[in-house]
Design a protein around this motif. Structure first.
Motif, PDB file in Angstrom:
ATOM      1  N   LYS A 190       0.878  -1.215  -0.099  1.00  0.00           N
ATOM      2  CA  LYS A 190      -0.043   0.096   0.122  1.00  0.00           C
ATOM      3  C   LYS A 190       0.924   0.950  -0.009  1.00  0.00           C
ATOM      4  O   LYS A 190       0.532   2.064  -0.598  1.00  0.00           O
ATOM      5  N   ARG A 191       2.314   1.227   0.467  1.00  0.00           N
ATOM      6  CA  ARG A 191       2.767   2.379   0.728  1.00  0.00           C
ATOM      7  C   ARG A 191       3.288   2.802  -0.543  1.00  0.00           C
ATOM      8  O   ARG A 191       3.869   3.855  -0.832  1.00  0.00           O
ATOM      9  N   ARG A 192       3.335   1.956  -1.595  1.00  0.00           N
ATOM     10  CA  ARG A 192       3.842   2.247  -2.940  1.00  0.00           C
ATOM     11  C   ARG A 192       3.102   3.211  -3.643  1.00  0.00           C
ATOM     12  O   ARG A 192       3.403   4.038  -4.387  1.00  0.00           O
ATOM     13  N   PHE A 193       1.798   3.270  -3.495  1.00  0.00           N
ATOM     14  CA  PHE A 193       0.684   4.046  -4.301  1.00  0.00           C
ATOM     15  C   PHE A 193       0.646   5.574  -3.868  1.00  0.00           C
ATOM     16  O   PHE A 193       0.474   5.770  -2.668  1.00  0.00           O
ATOM     17  N   GLN A 194       0.879   6.479  -4.705  1.00  0.00           N
ATOM     18  CA  GLN A 194       0.593   7.888  -4.321  1.00  0.00           C
ATOM     19  C   GLN A 194      -0.625   8.192  -4.631  1.00  0.00           C
ATOM     20  O   GLN A 194      -1.290   7.940  -5.948  1.00  0.00           O
ATOM     21  N   ASP A 195      -1.044   9.533  -4.104  1.00  0.00           N
ATOM     22  CA  ASP A 195      -2.480  10.236  -4.448  1.00  0.00           C
ATOM     23  C   ASP A 195      -2.317  10.674  -5.915  1.00  0.00           C
ATOM     24  O   ASP A 195      -3.201  10.224  -6.614  1.00  0.00           O
ATOM     25  N   LYS A 196      -1.633  11.378  -6.274  1.00  0.00           N
ATOM     26  CA  LYS A 196      -1.725  12.053  -7.728  1.00  0.00           C
ATOM     27  C   LYS A 196      -1.700  10.980  -8.844  1.00  0.00           C
ATOM     28  O   LYS A 196      -2.248  11.027  -9.691  1.00  0.00           O
ATOM     29  N   GLU A 197      -0.589  10.056  -8.629  1.00  0.00           N
ATOM     30  CA  GLU A 197      -0.234   9.144  -9.798  1.00  0.00           C
ATOM     31  C   GLU A 197      -1.022   8.021  -9.664  1.00  0.00           C
ATOM     32  O   GLU A 197      -1.243   7.420 -10.800  1.00  0.00           O
ATOM     33  N   ASP A 198      -1.410   7.475  -8.771  1.00  0.00           N
ATOM     34  CA  ASP A 198      -2.325   6.270  -8.514  1.00  0.00           C
ATOM     35  C   ASP A 198      -3.528   6.105  -8.181  1.00  0.00           C
ATOM     36  O   ASP A 198      -4.679   5.741  -8.543  1.00  0.00           O
ATOM     37  N   VAL A 199      -3.746   6.946  -6.848  1.00  0.00           N
ATOM     38  CA  VAL A 199      -4.999   6.673  -6.197  1.00  0.00           C
ATOM     39  C   VAL A 199      -6.118   7.658  -6.804  1.00  0.00           C
ATOM     40  O   VAL A 199      -7.292   7.246  -7.214  1.00  0.00           O
ATOM     41  N   PHE A 200      -5.736   8.764  -7.045  1.00  0.00           N
ATOM     42  CA  PHE A 200      -6.852   9.625  -7.894  1.00  0.00           C
ATOM     43  C   PHE A 200      -7.262   9.157  -9.366  1.00  0.00           C
ATOM     44  O   PHE A 200      -8.525   9.054  -9.577  1.00  0.00           O
ATOM     45  N   PRO A 201      -6.328   8.582  -9.868  1.00  0.00           N
ATOM     46  CA  PRO A 201      -6.674   8.093 -11.287  1.00  0.00           C
ATOM     47  C   PRO A 201      -7.566   6.880 -11.048  1.00  0.00           C
ATOM     48  O   PRO A 201      -8.728   6.619 -11.976  1.00  0.00           O
ATOM     49  N   ALA A 202      -7.328   6.088 -10.001  1.00  0.00           N
ATOM     50  CA  ALA A 202      -8.303   4.857  -9.480  1.00  0.00           C
ATOM     51  C   ALA A 202      -9.810   5.036  -9.210  1.00  0.00           C
ATOM     52  O   ALA A 202     -10.541   4.578  -9.684  1.00  0.00           O
ATOM     53  N   VAL A 213     -20.270  18.229 -13.036  1.00  0.00           N
ATOM     54  CA  VAL A 213     -18.883  18.185 -12.928  1.00  0.00           C
ATOM     55  C   VAL A 213     -18.679  17.337 -11.527  1.00  0.00           C
ATOM     56  O   VAL A 213     -19.040  17.972 -10.572  1.00  0.00           O
ATOM     57  N   VAL A 214     -17.753  16.406 -11.478  1.00  0.00           N
ATOM     58  CA  VAL A 214     -17.274  15.758 -10.317  1.00  0.00           C
ATOM     59  C   VAL A 214     -16.019  16.209  -9.845  1.00  0.00           C
ATOM     60  O   VAL A 214     -15.042  16.231 -10.674  1.00  0.00           O
ATOM     61  N   LEU A 215     -15.850  16.860  -8.743  1.00  0.00           N
ATOM     62  CA  LEU A 215     -14.723  17.554  -8.091  1.00  0.00           C
ATOM     63  C   LEU A 215     -13.838  16.325  -7.583  1.00  0.00           C
ATOM     64  O   LEU A 215     -14.261  15.209  -7.055  1.00  0.00           O
ATOM     65  N   PRO A 216     -12.369  16.368  -7.729  1.00  0.00           N
ATOM     66  CA  PRO A 216     -11.531  15.493  -7.117  1.00  0.00           C
ATOM     67  C   PRO A 216     -11.571  15.404  -5.692  1.00  0.00           C
ATOM     68  O   PRO A 216     -12.224  16.234  -4.991  1.00  0.00           O
ATOM     69  N   PRO A 217     -10.858  14.347  -5.151  1.00  0.00           N
ATOM     70  CA  PRO A 217     -11.258  13.882  -3.486  1.00  0.00           C
ATOM     71  C   PRO A 217     -10.340  14.939  -2.906  1.00  0.00           C
ATOM     72  O   PRO A 217     -10.768  15.489  -1.651  1.00  0.00           O
ATOM     73  N   ASP A 218      -9.318  15.691  -3.487  1.00  0.00           N
ATOM     74  CA  ASP A 218      -8.751  16.864  -2.583  1.00  0.00           C
ATOM     75  C   ASP A 218      -9.452  18.096  -2.644  1.00  0.00           C
ATOM     76  O   ASP A 218      -8.970  19.223  -1.985  1.00  0.00           O
ATOM     77  N   THR A 219     -10.633  18.223  -3.035  1.00  0.00           N
ATOM     78  CA  THR A 219     -11.562  19.345  -3.004  1.00  0.00           C
ATOM     79  C   THR A 219     -12.716  19.006  -2.673  1.00  0.00           C
ATOM     80  O   THR A 219     -13.870  18.909  -3.261  1.00  0.00           O
ATOM     81  N   ALA A 220     -12.976  18.417  -1.112  1.00  0.00           N
ATOM     82  CA  ALA A 220     -14.047  17.582  -0.928  1.00  0.00           C
ATOM     83  C   ALA A 220     -14.970  18.722  -0.386  1.00  0.00           C
ATOM     84  O   ALA A 220     -14.519  19.811   0.139  1.00  0.00           O
ATOM     85  N   PHE A 221     -16.127  18.336   0.401  1.00  0.00           N
ATOM     86  CA  PHE A 221     -17.073  19.223   0.802  1.00  0.00           C
ATOM     87  C   PHE A 221     -17.174  18.946   2.104  1.00  0.00           C
ATOM     88  O   PHE A 221     -17.203  17.695   2.733  1.00  0.00           O
ATOM     89  N   SER A 222     -17.426  19.831   3.104  1.00  0.00           N
ATOM     90  CA  SER A 222     -17.642  19.919   4.347  1.00  0.00           C
ATOM     91  C   SER A 222     -18.821  21.024   4.952  1.00  0.00           C
ATOM     92  O   SER A 222     -18.679  22.271   4.583  1.00  0.00           O
ATOM     93  N   ARG A 223     -19.772  20.361   5.648  1.00  0.00           N
ATOM     94  CA  ARG A 223     -20.828  21.225   6.008  1.00  0.00           C
ATOM     95  C   ARG A 223     -20.624  22.105   7.194  1.00  0.00           C
ATOM     96  O   ARG A 223     -21.011  23.237   7.643  1.00  0.00           O
ATOM     97  N   SER A 224     -19.370  21.681   7.807  1.00  0.00           N
ATOM     98  CA  SER A 224     -18.866  22.384   9.200  1.00  0.00           C
ATOM     99  C   SER A 224     -18.113  23.553   8.932  1.00  0.00           C
ATOM    100  O   SER A 224     -17.885  24.393  10.042  1.00  0.00           O
ATOM    101  N   GLY A 225     -17.525  23.813   7.606  1.00  0.00           N
ATOM    102  CA  GLY A 225     -16.669  25.136   7.486  1.00  0.00           C
ATOM    103  C   GLY A 225     -16.451  25.174   6.070  1.00  0.00           C
ATOM    104  O   GLY A 225     -16.983  24.628   5.152  1.00  0.00           O
TER     105      GLY A 225
END
Length: 942
Positions: free
Chosen positions: A517-529, A564-576
């Motif tokens: 699991k440690r091999r996989f990076q956000d931008k290169e592996d996780v977000f495309p998946a 338009v589906v936004l990427p995970p690093d631009t998530a929504f929060s009701r609290s702030g």
């Protein structure tokens, strides 16, 4: 359910409470008792029988011994052959104290009943000889009262008759040859009643080498002695022999030991009596008597056992079948305060280990468990497999001692202790931590799966047995099943399959997965998946385009409704403040570097801020399992068949979990809006958010439902709402008509206007409103203050283009009235100047025009012909023909097809010339294709 803890009902012995017990205290030593140097509990007859539970096998054996010593029958030779730790020496001690007569039979619990059953009023005191094969040495004489004794038979004679008895076998002892059967018969007769106890005989005999004579004789002479002794005992009615032999060749030791065991078993087998070993149910009482001094409140103990039995019956599907039998309550009572499942695991599983003694090993282990639980102030109603305090070093070391190397890190990391994964899970999840569901389950699995043997057919402990070892009355069984699911996901050494769970010293594939699991990076592996999974979650729906993680410059600015589906690093929060809103605002205001005009065509789907980290972790797990499966297929990982299946199953489970996690994470619909009050301007852009149900079967349909229910999207629009929008924003004081196309386009641009699905919805609204005079009128243009193609209050064909006008209903009604008045005036004027009939006698026919009334007759002077046919031709560029024809259809043909009743016919003429002529292959291909396309004519000419 409020049940009394075991510690308030059952009181352990003092040595268990204080932890002062020693290994030797559990090891009954026959020689030390005979010499008077054993611990008090073994040396004192009354205390020994007080802590000894007379099993069925022991009762039958003592009955036989009593009858034999009383001359009333009984067996002359009794061989005790059971598994390691099966209670052989303990049984010999019972015979020793019974025959020795140092205490009255009435002071020995359980003995009077045996005497009564045998019909013996008083048991005569017997002489006792103890031959300990471990203590004696074949090549080292024993000196007794100055007399050197070399052999077993010499020692036997001395213990029975001192110097006088020894004299009978002195020559045989000196020469190392076995005395004859007659000499031994004389010896036994002279000193009867007598009891001979031979312990660990194999350990003594195996020390002799064949063909070699030692001080204690030879291998053959010792076997001859055993044969002669067993024969002599038959002739002496008040003499009895008890000998213990190991059960297996492995316990016998070397190859010579196995040979000695076989030979001795043969000689004893000719005369021996059967001896029933300790049963598991009897072991309950043996352990309880040795570890607990008393049961203070028997009614409370019965209440606890009854509650457990009823609990098992009420949840019959979750527990083993035997718990549904009425006798299981009796098992609970016999074993109290220890749960029967503890004994089952220790006697069935742990006793299969070569170095674990059945009774002694259980006593030693349980003494440490009880001592630790007592000091921890354990409040459980029973001591269960899930109660074992493996975080305690003494308990853990005692358990691991019997297992192969490598179990210490398994217990410390996965099962119990401050640094164990189970503790970490419970600290984060109070629901599991409240009952220690993870630790208790892991302990139960360990106790039932750690002792494995080579001939074991199926590994692991069944789910129902794990639950049996941890669940208590009043608890929800589901919490332990949830804990097991968590453990399967987190633990490194836990394996599962076919509804069974087991620990192993080899890390499971999960550890390999965690490292990958440690091999996989956000931008290169996780977000495309994630992007790929989100893209696959959508089916066709209301959107003209779905843009997953798309840059603003790549989201078109057109009339189509777009999600338009936004990427995970631009998530929504009701609290702030949400990054999702910031990112959505950027896309809404600009397409790349250009301003965006059709802002009301965008709706956004955003990830839940609190779920993103778990989603990314699940993606990494799925990618790691996928890489393991790929490596197995490519033979890069050398795994057994079970592990290969486990990897595939784990990959499938990870995929399923990821699908669920995607839905649970991407659950926020975010849409822009503005508030507008006519004449007072617009508010700032506001963002409405609504939650999508993650459990809905179809994501696209669920999004459409949320949009419709919250009026973020209009799929059916009533004319009255359109009229209200027209009055508010389009029909001004100086102009009571507006372009329909402009209204549609403005609804796509302005956030304060309704967001329509598409122009079809708008046109349908126009069509419905056309049938009434309450909403609006129509015209196809306006020239010199006159409406062209005016219609009001009747069904008509509409084409949404730049010429179509929407007219205020009051204005339209006035115009329609003026038009009617003009028509009537023109008709009246024409009537005055035109004869009633034409020259040929026909009555003139009235022809209505959309603007002015016109009359025509057969001989009339004023006629306006009606054009009923159209014909047009065009030459297309052969290279651009495909595009030009598409434009031709859109711009010309469609003008006719949208009109009801219009028939359109299109014919295509193709002419090709070649100065050099066409070859046969080309001719065949063209003719064949023309045939397939159903050309009416297709010929080549010279």
């Amino acid at each position: 359910m409020n049940l009394k803890p075991w510690r308030e009902i059952a009181v352990p012995h003092e040595d268990v409470l204080k932890g002062t017990f020693q290994q030797a205290e559990f090891a009954a030593d026959l020689s030390r008792v005979h010499e008077g140097t054993a611990s008090l509990e073994y040396q004192d007859p009354a205390l020994f029988f007080q802590r000894t539970f007379i099993t069925e096998g022991m009762r039958l054996l003592l009955d036989s011994v009593v009858k034999r010593l009383s001359g009333k029958g009984g067996d002359p030779v009794i061989q005790l052959q059971t598994a390691f730790g099966g209670g052989k020496t303990h049984t010999m001690l019972a015979v020793y104290h019974l025959a020795k007569g140092n205490a009255s039979a009435s002071d020995l619990p359980g003995v009077p009943a045996i005497l009564d059953a045998a019909g013996v009023t008083e048991l005569p005191r017997a002489r006792i000889a103890v031959l300990d094969g471990i203590k004696l040495s074949p090549n080292q004489p024993v000196v007794r009262d100055g007399q050197a004794i070399r052999t077993l038979w010499g020692d036997l004679a001395w213990q029975l008759g001192k110097a006088e008895g020894y004299a009978l076998v002195a020559d045989a002892d000196s020469s190392g040859t076995s005395p004859g059967k007659g000499v031994l018969e004389t010896l036994l007769s002279r000193y009867a009643p007598c009891v001979i106890l031979i312990d660990e005989l194999v350990a003594y005999v195996r020390q002799f080498e064949e063909g070699k004579t030692l001080t204690g004789g030879s291998y053959d002479s010792n076997l001859s002695f055993v044969q002669a002794l067993t024969e002599a005992l038959k002739a002496v009615p008040t003499a009895v022999l008890l000998a213990s032999l190991p059960e297996s060749d492995k316990e016998a030791g070397s190859q010579r030991g196995a040979k000695a065991l076989a030979a001795l078993s043969h000689y004893f087998g000719r005369i021996q009596a059967l001896w029933k070993p300790v049963g598991t149910e009897e072991a309950f009482e043996i352990v309880r008597r040795r570890l607990f001094s008393s049961i203070n409140d028997k009614l409370a103990a019965e209440t606890v056992c009854r509650a457990f039995a009823d609990y098992y019956t009420a949840n019959s599907d979750d527990f083993p079948r035997e718990t549904q039998e009425s006798r299981y309550f009796d098992r609970l009572m016999h074993a109290y305060p220890i749960h029967p499942e503890v004994f089952d695991r220790l006697y069935e599983d742990w006793s299969s280990l070569d170095n674990f003694q059945r009774t002694r090993g259980v006593l030693k282990l349980m003494a440490k468990v009880i001592h630790r639980l007592w000091n921890k102030n354990d409040k459980d109603p029973l001591i269960m497999t899930g109660s074992f305090p493996l975080d305690d070093a003494n308990t853990r070391n005692e358990v691991i001692y019997y297992l192969p190397q490598g179990w210490d890190p398994v217990v410390e990391r996965d099962i119990d202790g401050e640094r164990a994964e189970t503790t970490e899970i419970e600290n984060k999840d109070t629901r599991l931590g409240s009952v220690q569901a993870c630790r208790r389950s892991a302990r139960a699995i360990f106790l039932g799966s750690a002792p494995t043997t080579a001939n074991q057919m199926v590994r692991g402990l069944e789910l129902e047995r794990i639950v049996l070892g941890v669940a208590q009355p009043g608890q929800q069984i589901g919490i332990y099943k949830d804990a097991l699911r968590r453990l399967s996901d987190r633990l490194h050494y836990l394996n599962s399959g076919n509804n069974r769970f087991w620990f192993d010293t080899r890390p499971n594939l999960r550890r390999e997965m965690e490292e990958r699991k440690r091999r996989f990076q956000d931008k290169e592996d996780v977000f495309p998946a994630i992007r790929d999974r989100v893209q696959r979650s959508f089916a066709t729906g209301v959107f003209g385009g779905i843009h997953v993680f798309t840059a603003s410059g790549d989201v078109p600015d057109d009339w189509q409704l777009r999600l338009v589906v936004l990427p995970p690093d631009t998530a929504f929060s009701r609290s702030g403040q949400s990054l999702a809103i910031e990112r959505a605002t950027e896309i809404l205001k600009a397409r790349g570097e250009q301003p965006r005009f059709k802002q009301n065509r965008l709706i956004f789907l955003a990830a839940d801020y609190d779920s993103v980290s778990r989603l990314k972790d699940q993606v990494r797990s799925t990618l790691a399992w996928q890489s393991i499966v790929n490596d197995i297929k490519e033979m890069k990982l050398n795994l057994d068949q079970f592990q290969s299946r486990q990897a595939s199953k784990s990959h499938e489970d990870a995929n399923d979990a990821l699908r669920r996690m995607i839905r649970e994470t991407y659950k926020w619909m975010v849409a822009p809006m503005q508030e507008a009050i006519p004449g007072k301007g617009l508010s700032e852009i506001k963002w409405e958010h609504f939650q999508v149900n993650p459990g809905a079967q179809n994501l696209s349909q669920e999004i459409e439902r949320v949009l419709k229910e919250n009026e973020l999207l209009i799929t059916e629009w009533a004319p009255i709402h359109l009229t209200r929008a027209l009055k508010d924003w389009f029909w001004k004081d100086d102009s009571k008509d507006t372009s329909a196309l402009n209204v549609w386009q403005q609804s796509c641009q302005q956030l304060y206007l309704p967001r329509l699905k598409d122009d079809t919805v708008f046109q349908q609204t126009l069509g419905v409103g056309a049938e009434s005079r309450d909403f609006f009128g129509f015209a196809q243009g306006k020239e010199d203050g006159r409406y062209v193609g005016f219609t009001f209050g009747k069904r008509t064909s509409l084409f949404l283009d730049s010429s179509l006008l929407l007219i205020d209903p009051v204005t339209a009604a006035g115009y329609a009235e003026a038009q009617r008045a003009a028509e009537e005036a023109a008709l009246a004027k024409l009537t005055e100047t035109t004869p009633l009939t034409t020259g040929n006698g026909e009555i003139p026919q009235r022809v209505e025009d959309s603007t002015n009334p016109v009359y025509s007759g057969a001989g009339g002077t004023t006629t306006q012909p009606i054009k009923k046919q159209f014909y047009g031709s065009i030459e297309l560029d052969p290279i651009q023909a495909k595009k030009q024809f598409a434009d031709l259809v859109d711009e010309v043909v469609q003008q006719f097809t949208i009109r009801p009743g219009v028939k359109v016919k299109i014919a295509i003429e193709i002419q090709a010339d070649s100065p050099t002529g066409f070859d046969d292959g080309l001719q065949r291909a063209v003719k064949e294709n023309c045939k397939v396309l159903r050309f009416k004519n297709a010929e080549f000419e010279e």
